[in-house]
Enzyme design. Sequence first.
Site, PDB file in Angstrom:
ATOM      1  N   TYR A 146      30.303  87.053  20.362  1.00  6.59           N
ATOM      2  CA  TYR A 146      31.271  86.595  19.384  1.00  6.59           C
ATOM      3  C   TYR A 146      31.970  87.727  18.838  1.00  6.59           C
ATOM      4  CZ  TYR A 146      33.350  83.770  15.611  1.00  6.59           C
ATOM      5  OH  TYR A 146      34.345  83.090  14.810  1.00  6.59           O
ATOM      6  N   ASP A 147      31.063  88.531  18.313  1.00  7.31           N
ATOM      7  CA  ASP A 147      31.636  89.661  17.537  1.00  7.31           C
ATOM      8  C   ASP A 147      32.351  90.721  18.469  1.00  7.31           C
ATOM      9  OD1 ASP A 147      29.670  88.723  15.855  1.00  7.31           O
ATOM     10  OD2 ASP A 147      28.629  90.327  15.479  1.00  7.31           O
ATOM     11  N   LYS A 150      35.700  89.094  19.888  1.00 10.17           N
ATOM     12  CA  LYS A 150      36.854  89.201  18.948  1.00 10.17           C
ATOM     13  C   LYS A 150      37.465  90.840  18.561  1.00 10.17           C
ATOM     14  CE  LYS A 150      36.970  84.564  17.505  1.00 10.17           C
ATOM     15  NZ  LYS A 150      38.045  83.817  17.546  1.00 10.17           N
ATOM     16  N   PHE A 192      23.252  71.850   5.553  1.00  6.04           N
ATOM     17  CA  PHE A 192      22.847  71.361   3.995  1.00  6.04           C
ATOM     18  C   PHE A 192      23.193  70.062   3.472  1.00  6.04           C
ATOM     19  CE2 PHE A 192      21.668  75.870   2.326  1.00  6.04           C
ATOM     20  CZ  PHE A 192      20.692  76.107   3.354  1.00  6.04           C
ATOM     21  N   GLY A 206      15.178  82.686   6.500  1.00  2.00           N
ATOM     22  CA  GLY A 206      15.029  83.923   5.643  1.00  2.00           C
ATOM     23  C   GLY A 206      14.502  83.522   4.367  1.00  2.00           C
ATOM     24  N   GLY A 208      16.658  83.266   2.186  1.00  3.94           N
ATOM     25  CA  GLY A 208      17.878  82.344   1.352  1.00  3.94           C
ATOM     26  C   GLY A 208      18.748  83.390   0.288  1.00  3.94           C
ATOM     27  N   GLN A 210      20.347  85.722   1.386  1.00  7.16           N
ATOM     28  CA  GLN A 210      21.684  86.277   2.275  1.00  7.16           C
ATOM     29  C   GLN A 210      22.889  85.638   1.648  1.00  7.16           C
ATOM     30  OE1 GLN A 210      19.429  84.482   3.406  1.00  7.16           O
ATOM     31  NE2 GLN A 210      20.277  83.181   5.226  1.00  7.16           N
ATOM     32  N   ARG A 212      27.213  84.656   1.528  1.00  6.00           N
ATOM     33  CA  ARG A 212      28.367  84.226   2.198  1.00  6.00           C
ATOM     34  C   ARG A 212      29.348  83.984   1.109  1.00  6.00           C
ATOM     35  NH1 ARG A 212      25.684  86.024   5.529  1.00  6.00           N
ATOM     36  NH2 ARG A 212      25.348  85.506   7.780  1.00  6.00           N
ATOM     37  N   ASP A 274      21.579  88.609  11.408  1.00  3.01           N
ATOM     38  CA  ASP A 274      22.180  87.622  10.569  1.00  3.01           C
ATOM     39  C   ASP A 274      22.702  88.569   9.539  1.00  3.01           C
ATOM     40  OD1 ASP A 274      21.763  84.442  10.014  1.00  3.01           O
ATOM     41  OD2 ASP A 274      21.885  85.583   8.186  1.00  3.01           O
TER      42      ASP A 274
HETATM   43  P1  NAD Z   1      35.693  74.794  16.549  1.00  3.54           P
HETATM   44  O1  NAD Z   1      34.516  75.336  17.218  1.00  3.54           O
HETATM   45  O2  NAD Z   1      35.622  73.696  15.460  1.00  3.54           O
HETATM   46  O3  NAD Z   1      37.000  75.025  17.175  1.00  3.54           O
HETATM   47  C1  NAD Z   1      37.155  75.660  18.365  1.00  3.54           C
HETATM   48  C2  NAD Z   1      38.289  74.984  19.340  1.00  3.54           C
HETATM   49  O4  NAD Z   1      38.307  75.792  20.256  1.00  3.54           O
HETATM   50  C3  NAD Z   1      37.441  73.776  19.924  1.00  3.54           C
HETATM   51  O5  NAD Z   1      38.368  72.716  19.654  1.00  3.54           O
HETATM   52  C4  NAD Z   1      37.312  73.903  21.453  1.00  3.54           C
HETATM   53  O6  NAD Z   1      36.968  72.963  22.119  1.00  3.54           O
HETATM   54  C5  NAD Z   1      38.129  74.783  21.712  1.00  3.54           C
HETATM   55  N1  NAD Z   1      37.792  75.967  22.718  1.00  3.54           N
HETATM   56  C6  NAD Z   1      36.720  76.653  22.752  1.00  3.54           C
HETATM   57  N2  NAD Z   1      36.741  77.553  23.807  1.00  3.54           N
HETATM   58  C7  NAD Z   1      37.805  77.240  24.661  1.00  3.54           C
HETATM   59  C8  NAD Z   1      38.609  77.452  25.704  1.00  3.54           C
HETATM   60  N3  NAD Z   1      38.040  78.432  26.522  1.00  3.54           N
HETATM   61  N4  NAD Z   1      39.789  77.047  26.153  1.00  3.54           N
HETATM   62  C9  NAD Z   1      40.475  76.195  25.140  1.00  3.54           C
HETATM   63  N5  NAD Z   1      39.904  75.848  23.934  1.00  3.54           N
HETATM   64  C10 NAD Z   1      38.697  76.340  23.893  1.00  3.54           C
HETATM   65  O7  NAD Z   1      35.765  76.210  15.406  1.00  3.54           O
HETATM   66  P2  NAD Z   1      36.475  76.590  13.973  1.00  3.54           P
HETATM   67  O8  NAD Z   1      35.549  76.717  12.952  1.00  3.54           O
HETATM   68  O9  NAD Z   1      37.748  75.516  14.016  1.00  3.54           O
HETATM   69  O10 NAD Z   1      37.142  77.911  14.549  1.00  3.54           O
HETATM   70  C11 NAD Z   1      38.377  78.032  14.982  1.00  3.54           C
HETATM   71  C12 NAD Z   1      38.737  79.561  15.124  1.00  3.54           C
HETATM   72  O11 NAD Z   1      38.839  80.123  13.856  1.00  3.54           O
HETATM   73  C13 NAD Z   1      37.909  80.278  15.916  1.00  3.54           C
HETATM   74  O12 NAD Z   1      38.512  81.097  17.063  1.00  3.54           O
HETATM   75  C14 NAD Z   1      36.830  81.047  15.130  1.00  3.54           C
HETATM   76  O13 NAD Z   1      36.372  82.201  15.885  1.00  3.54           O
HETATM   77  C15 NAD Z   1      37.515  81.464  13.924  1.00  3.54           C
HETATM   78  N6  NAD Z   1      36.770  81.544  12.954  1.00  3.54           N
HETATM   79  C16 NAD Z   1      36.525  80.493  12.223  1.00  3.54           C
HETATM   80  C17 NAD Z   1      35.572  80.430  11.198  1.00  3.54           C
HETATM   81  C18 NAD Z   1      35.078  79.454  10.609  1.00  3.54           C
HETATM   82  O14 NAD Z   1      34.319  79.698   9.508  1.00  3.54           O
HETATM   83  N7  NAD Z   1      35.200  78.276  10.862  1.00  3.54           N
HETATM   84  C19 NAD Z   1      35.373  81.641  10.740  1.00  3.54           C
HETATM   85  C20 NAD Z   1      35.832  82.930  11.272  1.00  3.54           C
HETATM   86  C21 NAD Z   1      36.681  82.686  12.478  1.00  3.54           C
HETATM   87  N1  UDP Z   2      21.591  79.415   7.412  1.00  4.91           N
HETATM   88  C1  UDP Z   2      20.562  78.663   6.700  1.00  4.91           C
HETATM   89  N2  UDP Z   2      20.211  77.356   6.958  1.00  4.91           N
HETATM   90  C2  UDP Z   2      20.915  76.630   7.939  1.00  4.91           C
HETATM   91  C3  UDP Z   2      21.989  77.278   8.696  1.00  4.91           C
HETATM   92  C4  UDP Z   2      22.345  78.632   8.352  1.00  4.91           C
HETATM   93  O1  UDP Z   2      19.963  79.339   5.830  1.00  4.91           O
HETATM   94  O2  UDP Z   2      20.749  75.473   8.365  1.00  4.91           O
HETATM   95  C5  UDP Z   2      21.962  80.729   6.988  1.00  4.91           C
HETATM   96  C6  UDP Z   2      22.529  81.738   8.184  1.00  4.91           C
HETATM   97  O3  UDP Z   2      21.139  82.000   8.556  1.00  4.91           O
HETATM   98  C7  UDP Z   2      23.553  82.466   7.520  1.00  4.91           C
HETATM   99  C8  UDP Z   2      24.191  81.585   6.684  1.00  4.91           C
HETATM  100  O4  UDP Z   2      23.302  80.393   6.248  1.00  4.91           O
HETATM  101  O5  UDP Z   2      22.671  83.587   6.744  1.00  4.91           O
HETATM  102  C9  UDP Z   2      25.535  81.242   7.040  1.00  4.91           C
HETATM  103  O6  UDP Z   2      25.339  80.668   8.431  1.00  4.91           O
HETATM  104  P1  UDP Z   2      26.434  79.944   9.314  1.00  4.91           P
HETATM  105  O7  UDP Z   2      25.928  79.605  10.676  1.00  4.91           O
HETATM  106  O8  UDP Z   2      27.030  78.886   8.488  1.00  4.91           O
HETATM  107  O9  UDP Z   2      27.741  81.233   9.357  1.00  4.91           O
HETATM  108  P2  UDP Z   2      27.422  82.766   9.730  1.00  4.91           P
HETATM  109  O10 UDP Z   2      26.049  83.029   9.894  1.00  4.91           O
HETATM  110  O11 UDP Z   2      28.364  82.797  11.165  1.00  4.91           O
HETATM  111  O12 UDP Z   2      28.269  83.513   8.882  1.00  4.91           O
END
Ligand code: NAD
Ligand code: UDP
Length: 327
Positions: A146-147, A150, A192, A206, A208, A210, A212, A274
């Site tokens: 993922y990281d 992107k 939650f 962990g 808790g 950490q 965000r 994490d």
């Molecule tokens: P989500 O999983 O709800 O939505 C992602 C959408 O992309 C889904 O509808 C999925 O079906 C579609 N998708 C996945 N792979 C695909 C592919 N190969 N071709 C076409 N469609 C595809 O996630 P979200 O939370 O709505 O996130 C949306 C975007 O925002 C993502 O790119 C994510 O990386 C970015 N983002 C979200 C968050 C967050 O907290 N929600 C944080 C940082 C970045």
């Molecule tokens: N987390 C948690 N309990 C859960 C799910 C996640 O304590 O049931 C923690 C997770 O380890 C992380 C934080 O909550 O430290 C945010 O997790 P999330 O998956 O929502 O987002 P991301 O790690 O991608 O920021």
Amino acid sequence: MSEKKIIVTGGAGFLGSHLCERLVARGDHVLCVDNLSTGKRSNIAHLLAGRNFELVHHDVSTAFSCDVDEIYNLACPASPAHYQQDPVQTLRTSVFGAMNLLELARRCGAKILLASTSEVYGDPIAHPQSEQYWGNVNPVGLRSCYDEGKRCAETLFSDFRRQYEVVTRIVRIFNVYGPRMRADDGRVVSNFVTQALRGRNITVYGDGTQTRSFCFVDDMIDGLIRAMEAHDSFGGPVNLGTRHEISMLDLAAEVLRQTGSSSRLTYHPLPVDDPKQRQPDLTLANEVLGWLPTTTLAAGLAKTIQYFLSSESSSESYRRSRDWAKA
Ligand code: NAD
Ligand code: UDP
């Protein structure tokens, strides 16, 4: 202003469906391109009835062609549980998806926005994270599909801008929550809230401590649209999120307070890599986009809890599990 034709990839997902809704409401024609891997048709069912909205079932990792004015590239699973299920496909989506959509933008002369992520900062040493910080990412770990996917997409956006003068935007999204999160996506807010409503144990990973910073979805959609509408000379990257940083223990306490649940906390191993802390520096977003979020965590959580309570598929099961838990 005349109606724009806009592609939203990932438009059936959590963020994408809210964005599509907002764009359709202001009169644009929206093409939602989604393979429905983590998105749901029910998120956009209300839009499908209108004449300004279409769903194209397609995987962005293969090329796609049509005439378009703007592209919001949101396609990518965002929950760690989802993006780690098929890491190679996650990379294909981010990298090939970005390449295909940038080529499309270049052909059409369209503006294109990348939904990047705070994960490009990895487990950050700098705090809060500003756009100048290059991050602390493990390139071979479980989160790297993922990281690094992107980060590579950000590179492609930057090079298409420099080399081909494509009008690009990179926004780095920090944790978002709100209605239409999937109950089963494993993210902390949905976990939650659903655990509290069902009277089940709250799973803290962990110790808790950490942190965000959680941004309500409506604020994030405002930010995405403002970023797209910024001056063409502004490519970003720009952070979007909230400055309100909170530990997972404090988040659990707020969820328990608002739901009135007597669920107990249980502790589980912290996932690998994490991040320990996360808070965006929003100076640039404020200066260039005139944007800052306005919804408090208490108000956003109340709407999110209401959503999970009223969502048709789950309300009965919440009621039953709560009755059972009280018995
Ligand atoms: P989500 O999983 O709800 O939505 C992602 C959408 O992309 C889904 O509808 C999925 O079906 C579609 N998708 C996945 N792979 C695909 C592919 N190969 N071709 C076409 N469609 C595809 O996630 P979200 O939370 O709505 O996130 C949306 C975007 O925002 C993502 O790119 C994510 O990386 C970015 N983002 C979200 C968050 C967050 O907290 N929600 C944080 C940082 C970045
Ligand atoms: N987390 C948690 N309990 C859960 C799910 C996640 O304590 O049931 C923690 C997770 O380890 C992380 C934080 O909550 O430290 C945010 O997790 P999330 O998956 O929502 O987002 P991301 O790690 O991608 O920021």
